[in-house]
Structures are given as structure tokens and as C-alpha cells.
Design a protein around this motif. Structure first.
Motif, PDB file in Angstrom:
ATOM      1  N   GLN A  57       0.825  -1.207   0.000  1.00  0.00           N
ATOM      2  CA  GLN A  57       0.000   0.000   0.000  1.00  0.00           C
ATOM      3  C   GLN A  57       0.861   1.259   0.000  1.00  0.00           C
ATOM      4  OE1 GLN A  57      -2.450  -0.565   3.445  1.00  0.00           O
ATOM      5  NE2 GLN A  57      -4.077  -1.604   2.290  1.00  0.00           N
ATOM      6  N   GLY A  58       1.944   1.237   0.767  1.00  0.00           N
ATOM      7  CA  GLY A  58       2.850   2.378   0.803  1.00  0.00           C
ATOM      8  C   GLY A  58       3.517   2.609  -0.538  1.00  0.00           C
ATOM      9  N   ARG A  59       3.941   1.530  -1.187  1.00  0.00           N
ATOM     10  CA  ARG A  59       4.564   1.639  -2.502  1.00  0.00           C
ATOM     11  C   ARG A  59       3.585   2.226  -3.511  1.00  0.00           C
ATOM     12  NH1 ARG A  59       6.167  -3.793  -4.315  1.00  0.00           N
ATOM     13  NH2 ARG A  59       7.132  -3.811  -2.262  1.00  0.00           N
ATOM     14  N   GLN A  60       2.331   1.785  -3.459  1.00  0.00           N
ATOM     15  CA  GLN A  60       1.319   2.319  -4.369  1.00  0.00           C
ATOM     16  C   GLN A  60       1.047   3.798  -4.099  1.00  0.00           C
ATOM     17  OE1 GLN A  60      -1.997  -0.321  -3.826  1.00  0.00           O
ATOM     18  NE2 GLN A  60      -1.334  -1.687  -5.476  1.00  0.00           N
ATOM     19  N   ALA A  61       0.998   4.170  -2.824  1.00  0.00           N
ATOM     20  CA  ALA A  61       0.765   5.576  -2.478  1.00  0.00           C
ATOM     21  C   ALA A  61       1.917   6.452  -2.959  1.00  0.00           C
ATOM     22  CB  ALA A  61       0.572   5.724  -0.971  1.00  0.00           C
ATOM     23  N   ILE A  62       3.146   5.967  -2.815  1.00  0.00           N
ATOM     24  CA  ILE A  62       4.305   6.717  -3.295  1.00  0.00           C
ATOM     25  C   ILE A  62       4.247   6.855  -4.813  1.00  0.00           C
ATOM     26  CG2 ILE A  62       6.815   6.609  -3.574  1.00  0.00           C
ATOM     27  CD1 ILE A  62       6.901   5.350  -0.751  1.00  0.00           C
ATOM     28  N   LEU A  63       3.921   5.790  -5.492  1.00  0.00           N
ATOM     29  CA  LEU A  63       3.825   5.825  -6.954  1.00  0.00           C
ATOM     30  C   LEU A  63       2.771   6.825  -7.417  1.00  0.00           C
ATOM     31  CD1 LEU A  63       4.628   4.639  -9.725  1.00  0.00           C
ATOM     32  CD2 LEU A  63       2.791   2.980  -9.391  1.00  0.00           C
ATOM     33  N   TRP A  64       1.586   6.780  -6.805  1.00  0.00           N
ATOM     34  CA  TRP A  64       0.512   7.684  -7.212  1.00  0.00           C
ATOM     35  C   TRP A  64       0.839   9.141  -6.893  1.00  0.00           C
ATOM     36  CZ3 TRP A  64      -2.641   6.765 -10.862  1.00  0.00           C
ATOM     37  CH2 TRP A  64      -3.069   5.472 -11.117  1.00  0.00           C
ATOM     38  N   SER A  65       1.542   9.375  -5.790  1.00  0.00           N
ATOM     39  CA  SER A  65       1.915  10.757  -5.479  1.00  0.00           C
ATOM     40  C   SER A  65       2.950  11.271  -6.478  1.00  0.00           C
ATOM     41  CB  SER A  65       2.418  10.884  -4.042  1.00  0.00           C
ATOM     42  OG  SER A  65       3.586  10.127  -3.856  1.00  0.00           O
ATOM     43  N   LEU A  66       3.864  10.406  -6.914  1.00  0.00           N
ATOM     44  CA  LEU A  66       4.828  10.819  -7.939  1.00  0.00           C
ATOM     45  C   LEU A  66       4.141  11.080  -9.277  1.00  0.00           C
ATOM     46  CD1 LEU A  66       7.862   8.505  -7.149  1.00  0.00           C
ATOM     47  CD2 LEU A  66       7.686  10.972  -6.802  1.00  0.00           C
ATOM     48  N   ILE A  67       3.159  10.257  -9.610  1.00  0.00           N
ATOM     49  CA  ILE A  67       2.385  10.482 -10.837  1.00  0.00           C
ATOM     50  C   ILE A  67       1.641  11.819 -10.747  1.00  0.00           C
ATOM     51  CG2 ILE A  67       0.394   9.669 -12.180  1.00  0.00           C
ATOM     52  CD1 ILE A  67       1.398   6.795 -11.577  1.00  0.00           C
ATOM     53  N   ALA A  68       1.046  12.092  -9.591  1.00  0.00           N
ATOM     54  CA  ALA A  68       0.332  13.364  -9.396  1.00  0.00           C
ATOM     55  C   ALA A  68       1.283  14.545  -9.535  1.00  0.00           C
ATOM     56  CB  ALA A  68      -0.348  13.376  -8.034  1.00  0.00           C
ATOM     57  N   LEU A  69       2.474  14.435  -8.960  1.00  0.00           N
ATOM     58  CA  LEU A  69       3.453  15.520  -9.086  1.00  0.00           C
ATOM     59  C   LEU A  69       3.854  15.725 -10.546  1.00  0.00           C
ATOM     60  CD1 LEU A  69       5.685  14.921  -5.967  1.00  0.00           C
ATOM     61  CD2 LEU A  69       4.364  16.973  -6.478  1.00  0.00           C
ATOM     62  N   PHE A  70       4.071  14.643 -11.270  1.00  0.00           N
ATOM     63  CA  PHE A  70       4.421  14.751 -12.684  1.00  0.00           C
ATOM     64  C   PHE A  70       3.310  15.454 -13.468  1.00  0.00           C
ATOM     65  CE2 PHE A  70       4.184  13.078 -17.004  1.00  0.00           C
ATOM     66  CZ  PHE A  70       5.426  13.467 -17.489  1.00  0.00           C
ATOM     67  N   VAL A  71       2.079  15.045 -13.234  1.00  0.00           N
ATOM     68  CA  VAL A  71       0.947  15.646 -13.947  1.00  0.00           C
ATOM     69  C   VAL A  71       0.814  17.126 -13.588  1.00  0.00           C
ATOM     70  CG1 VAL A  71      -1.578  15.639 -14.128  1.00  0.00           C
ATOM     71  CG2 VAL A  71      -0.310  13.495 -14.258  1.00  0.00           C
ATOM     72  N   LEU A  72       0.944  17.464 -12.312  1.00  0.00           N
ATOM     73  CA  LEU A  72       0.798  18.857 -11.895  1.00  0.00           C
ATOM     74  C   LEU A  72       1.903  19.741 -12.466  1.00  0.00           C
ATOM     75  CD1 LEU A  72      -0.344  18.330  -8.216  1.00  0.00           C
ATOM     76  CD2 LEU A  72      -1.690  19.332 -10.068  1.00  0.00           C
ATOM     77  N   PHE A  73       3.153  19.262 -12.433  1.00  0.00           N
ATOM     78  CA  PHE A  73       4.234  20.060 -13.006  1.00  0.00           C
ATOM     79  C   PHE A  73       4.109  20.162 -14.522  1.00  0.00           C
ATOM     80  CE2 PHE A  73       6.574  19.530  -8.944  1.00  0.00           C
ATOM     81  CZ  PHE A  73       6.862  20.870  -8.733  1.00  0.00           C
ATOM     82  N   SER A  74       3.608  19.117 -15.167  1.00  0.00           N
ATOM     83  CA  SER A  74       3.368  19.179 -16.609  1.00  0.00           C
ATOM     84  C   SER A  74       2.273  20.191 -16.924  1.00  0.00           C
ATOM     85  CB  SER A  74       2.969  17.810 -17.145  1.00  0.00           C
ATOM     86  OG  SER A  74       4.004  16.893 -16.966  1.00  0.00           O
ATOM     87  N   LEU A  75       1.226  20.191 -16.133  1.00  0.00           N
ATOM     88  CA  LEU A  75       0.145  21.157 -16.311  1.00  0.00           C
ATOM     89  C   LEU A  75       0.654  22.575 -16.103  1.00  0.00           C
ATOM     90  CD1 LEU A  75      -2.885  21.498 -16.815  1.00  0.00           C
ATOM     91  CD2 LEU A  75      -3.217  21.308 -14.351  1.00  0.00           C
ATOM     92  N   TRP A  76       1.488  22.760 -15.087  1.00  0.00           N
ATOM     93  CA  TRP A  76       2.072  24.075 -14.842  1.00  0.00           C
ATOM     94  C   TRP A  76       2.913  24.516 -16.040  1.00  0.00           C
ATOM     95  CZ3 TRP A  76       7.322  25.382 -13.865  1.00  0.00           C
ATOM     96  CH2 TRP A  76       7.520  26.705 -13.472  1.00  0.00           C
TER      97      TRP A  76
END
Length: 101
Positions: free
Chosen positions: A56-75
């Protein structure tokens, strides 16, 4: 009344308002994603003995990194749009005083 679209607005006015809204929303979302990443990382480290918690921790870390990538790409896309529409870099616009903070 200050709405997103009103009569007499040019395309540049509408884009300027959308960019302002995106700039207002993007940084708190990035901050939340960073906090969530570190929360998931700490949880992953401290619950290392439990295999289910590690997954669960690994999945949460992965999803948070994906969210950061998407947000910085959007920016980045917002900045690209801002540069394309306003013909110049955002820093130049701020120096000239033509872009609202």
C-alpha cells in the motif's frame, strides 16, 4: 461582477483569467502532493515489517509521484500557453506591468 466570460471580453482576456485561475490552484495542489508523498514515504519506512502495508505504501508513493508529474506538466503547459498568448515570457510581462499578479 467578475466572471470568467462576459460580453466584450477578448480571447486574451479569457485566457488571462484561465491562467490566473490555474496559477492560483496549481501551487496548493503541488504542495499537497509533496506532503502526501512524504507521508506515504514515512508510512512505508515505519511499516516495513507488514507486507500488505509495504504494498500500500509503494502504491501511495507511486501515485503521489504520478500526481506531481501531472501537476508540473500542467504548470508547464500553462506557462507555455501564457508565453504563446502574451508573446513574451511571464517575467517580461511582470516587468512591464501588463500582467496582473
Amino acid at each position: 461582477m467578475n466572471t470568467l466570460l462576459s460580453a466584450g471580453d477578448t480571447f486574451k482576456d479569457v485566457i488571462s483569467r484561465l491562467i490566473g485561475l490555474m496559477n492560483l490552484l496549481i501551487w496548493p495542489l503541488i504542495g499537497f502532493a509533496i506532503l502526501f508523498f512524504f507521508y506515504a514515504l514515512v508510512r512505508f519506512v515505519f511499516k516495513g515489517g507488514d507486507s500488505k502495508a509495504r504494498i500500500q505504501g509503494r502504491q501511495a508513493i507511486l501515485w503521489s509521484l504520478i500526481a506531481l508529474f501531472v501537476l508540473f506538466s500542467l504548470w508547464g503547459l500553462v506557462r507555455l500557453l501564457q508565453t504563446a498568448v502574451f508573446v513574451g515570457t511571464p517575467a517580461q510581462e511582470l516587468q512591464r506591468g501588463t500582467q496582473p499578479l
